[in-house]
Write an enzyme that holds these catalytic residues in place. Structure first.
Site, mmCIF file in Angstrom:
data_model
loop_
_atom_site.group_PDB
_atom_site.id
_atom_site.type_symbol
_atom_site.label_atom_id
_atom_site.label_comp_id
_atom_site.label_asym_id
_atom_site.label_seq_id
_atom_site.Cartn_x
_atom_site.Cartn_y
_atom_site.Cartn_z
ATOM 1 N N GLU A 264 0.888 -1.181 0.000
ATOM 2 C CA GLU A 264 0.000 0.000 0.000
ATOM 3 C C GLU A 264 0.914 1.215 0.000
ATOM 4 O O GLU A 264 1.509 1.550 1.028
ATOM 5 C CB GLU A 264 -0.880 -0.002 1.254
ATOM 6 C CG GLU A 264 -1.859 -1.160 1.338
ATOM 7 C CD GLU A 264 -3.026 -1.029 0.373
ATOM 8 O OE1 GLU A 264 -3.189 0.024 -0.258
ATOM 9 O OE2 GLU A 264 -3.769 -2.017 0.234
ATOM 10 N N CYS A 298 -2.586 8.991 2.493
ATOM 11 C CA CYS A 298 -2.224 8.548 1.135
ATOM 12 C C CYS A 298 -3.374 8.813 0.176
ATOM 13 O O CYS A 298 -3.171 8.958 -1.016
ATOM 14 C CB CYS A 298 -1.903 7.064 1.165
ATOM 15 S SG CYS A 298 -3.190 6.119 1.986
ATOM 16 N N GLU A 395 3.721 13.889 -3.919
ATOM 17 C CA GLU A 395 2.744 13.742 -2.848
ATOM 18 C C GLU A 395 3.016 14.860 -1.831
ATOM 19 O O GLU A 395 4.097 14.899 -1.236
ATOM 20 C CB GLU A 395 2.951 12.352 -2.219
ATOM 21 C CG GLU A 395 1.805 11.878 -1.390
ATOM 22 C CD GLU A 395 2.030 10.455 -0.857
ATOM 23 O OE1 GLU A 395 3.174 9.977 -0.811
ATOM 24 O OE2 GLU A 395 1.035 9.837 -0.456
#
Ligand code: NAD
Length: 491
Positions: A264, A298, A395
């Site tokens: 993940e 995330c 990110e």
């Protein structure tokens, strides 16, 4: 300030929380006596010293998990389900304490932390229910010569490596299905947030998890520690949640022994608003998609693509909502935005914003580093962001929302898909047919359609492209810890 806990209550909580390694059902110091500090992001002060596991501790944890594996795999599924159900109940009972612990070591707000405890506990409840649903199959071979029997067996000792942003939920999302399947585990929590994981280890022991089935060891030597686990021939599974960068390294390490991997990894979620969308709903959804966990998720909306006809109006309303947030210590019950987890994270966010501003973006709100203690960054909305700005491709992991206007549906999809990552996406439109068409065209594992949140223990969570491999949650989550065995059978 309305502080949820007084100083002496915080001291008492920290004094109660375990800080050692949990191996084979016992608490012990690291084999070499090493410790590592845990800091409070709101003040930058050290709040605890935690045992830092060595390579020998990694081996000791695999010894314990390996010895516990066969008896645990042989327990009745209902028994494993009941243990998980008790763990769920204990977590809910201890919600306030676990939430406070997460605020202290992670910096998130109390409301985010309470939400996370509930979410984390739900993985135990969901997998307590899934434990008894391990289905097999029996069919006749197409040639008619024999039967094909399929059974699903626990994969074996699993190594679980988790990040700091959701210290409870990322752990229970792995432990729940692993235990439901009958696996034993060695968990390595993030160095920034080991306290929550150690508290959960204690809680699982109370719930009746047999000795050695769950082992939790923090380590400041992550690479050597996880490397030793992956090199151990008794380890059959790695489930990792964290950055794509570290995930890639661990996949390489796992390849040496062909260890089964669930990954993940990072996200770069687009948030698309079409001109026909209910703008109030879109702003409310944007606040959740961007600001849950202070942007350190995330699944966080990383890039806002808004149809040109409503871009100004959406930007105005969204900026006003962001401006209304109160920044401060997560323990202050009026706070809606806590600090970032540490100084490098805060500096990275500030650098991305500065680069965007330098290439022509405008700060509609926020955009400047505050003075004072702690790793705070204010809620920020950026308009007129250049398509090449790194803030759209990296990110952000903080409370910053870059907005880009688009012309039509095809352009929105093209912009959204122009990334190597593919975790979550969000789409707001009043036209359901368009919403579903766009959802199908988006290259990602999860889509929020007129919804700012996708996480749900009952749904398969995970990414495509470089956001990961496999799924957690839902029925799919337990399959990651099971191996299919086929028996060609004559009778
Ligand atoms: P990270 O990759 O730095 O660390 C994750 C874990 O790996 C931690 O336990 C860390 O100690 C360990 N680690 C770090 N370097 C290692 C190495 N060389 N070898 C072995 N282990 C190592 O990630 P982070 O900063 O803790 O978390 C943030 C990242 O996690 C973000 O990219 C975020 O998107 C991602 N994340 C993904 C999901 C998801 O479900 N897809 C959920 C939460 C967070």
């Amino acid at each position: 300030m309305a502080m949820a806990m007084e100083k002496d209550e915080i001291g008492a909580l920290l004094a109660r929380v375990p800080t050692q390694c949990f191996i084979g059902g016992r608490w012990r110091e690291a084999s070499d006596g090493a410790t590592m500090p845990v800091g409070d992001p709101a003040s930058g002060e050290v709040i605890a010293e935690v045992a830092s596991g060595s390579v020998d501790d990694a081996t000791a944890a695999v010894d314990a998990a390996s010895a516990a594996l066969s008896p645990f795999a042989a327990t009745a599924p209902r028994e494993r389900g009941e243990i998980l159900r008790r763990a769920f109940a204990l977590m809910i009972e201890r919600r306030e304490e676990l939430a406070a612990l997460m605020v202290l070591e992670n910096g998130k707000t109390l409301s985010d932390a309470r939400g996370e405890v509930t979410y984390a506990a739900e993985f135990f409840r969901w997998y307590s229910e899934e434990a008894v649903r391990n289905e097999g199959a029996i069919t006749t071979a197409p040639a008619g010569t024999n039967r094909i029997l399929v059974v699903h067996q626990p994969i074996g000792v699993a190594v679980l490596v988790t990040p700091w942003n959701f210290p409870a939920a990322m752990l229970t999302r792995k432990i729940g299905p692993a235990l439901a399947a009958g696996c034993s585990v060695v968990c390595k929590p993030a160095s920034e947030t080991p306290l929550t994981a150690l508290a959960i280890a204690g809680l699982l022991a109370e719930a009746g998890v047999p000795e050695g089935v769950v082992n939790v060891v923090a380590s400041r030597h992550s690479s050597a520690f996880v490397g030793a686990l992956l090199a151990d021939p008794r380890v059959r599974k790695l489930s990792f949640t964290g950055s794509t960068e570290v995930g890639r390294l661990l996949l390489e390490a796992a390849a040496r022994r062909i260890v089964n991997c669930s990954m993940e990894l990072g996200g770069n979620a687009p948030f698309i608003v079409f001109g026909d969308a209910d703008l109030d709903a879109a702003v409310a959804g944007a606040m959740v998609a961007k600001m849950r966990n202070g942007g350190e998720a995330c699944t966080a909306a990383n890039r806002f693509y808004v149809e040109a006809s409503v871009a100004d109006e959406f930007s105005r309303r969204f900026s006003a909502a962001m401006q209304g947030l109160k920044m401060g210590s997560g323990l202050d019950s009026e706070t809606n935005l806590g600090p970032l987890v540490n100084e490098p994270s805060r500096d990275k966010v500030a650098e991305l914003v500065e680069a965007a501003l330098a290439s022509g973006a405008e700060a509609l709100t926020g955009g400047a580093l505050p003075r004072g203690r702690g790793w705070f960054y204010p809620p920020t909305v950026l308009g007129g962001v250049a398509a090449t700005s790194p803030i759209l491709s990296e990110e952000i992991f903080g409370p910053v929302a870059p907005i880009v206007a688009f012309g039509d549906e095809a352009e929105a999809v093209e912009l959204a898909n122009a990334t190597d990552l593919g975790l979550a996406s969000y789409v707001y439109t009043a036209d359901l047919a368009r919403g579903l068409r766009v959802a199908e065209a988006l290259e990602c594992g999860m889509v929020g359609l007129n919804r700012g949140m996708v996480s749900d223990p009952a749904a398969p969570f995970g990414g495509t492209k470089q956001s990961g491999l496999g799924r957690e949650g839902g029925h799919e989550g337990v399959a990651e810890y099971l191996e299919a065995k086929y028996i060609a059978c004559d009778w």
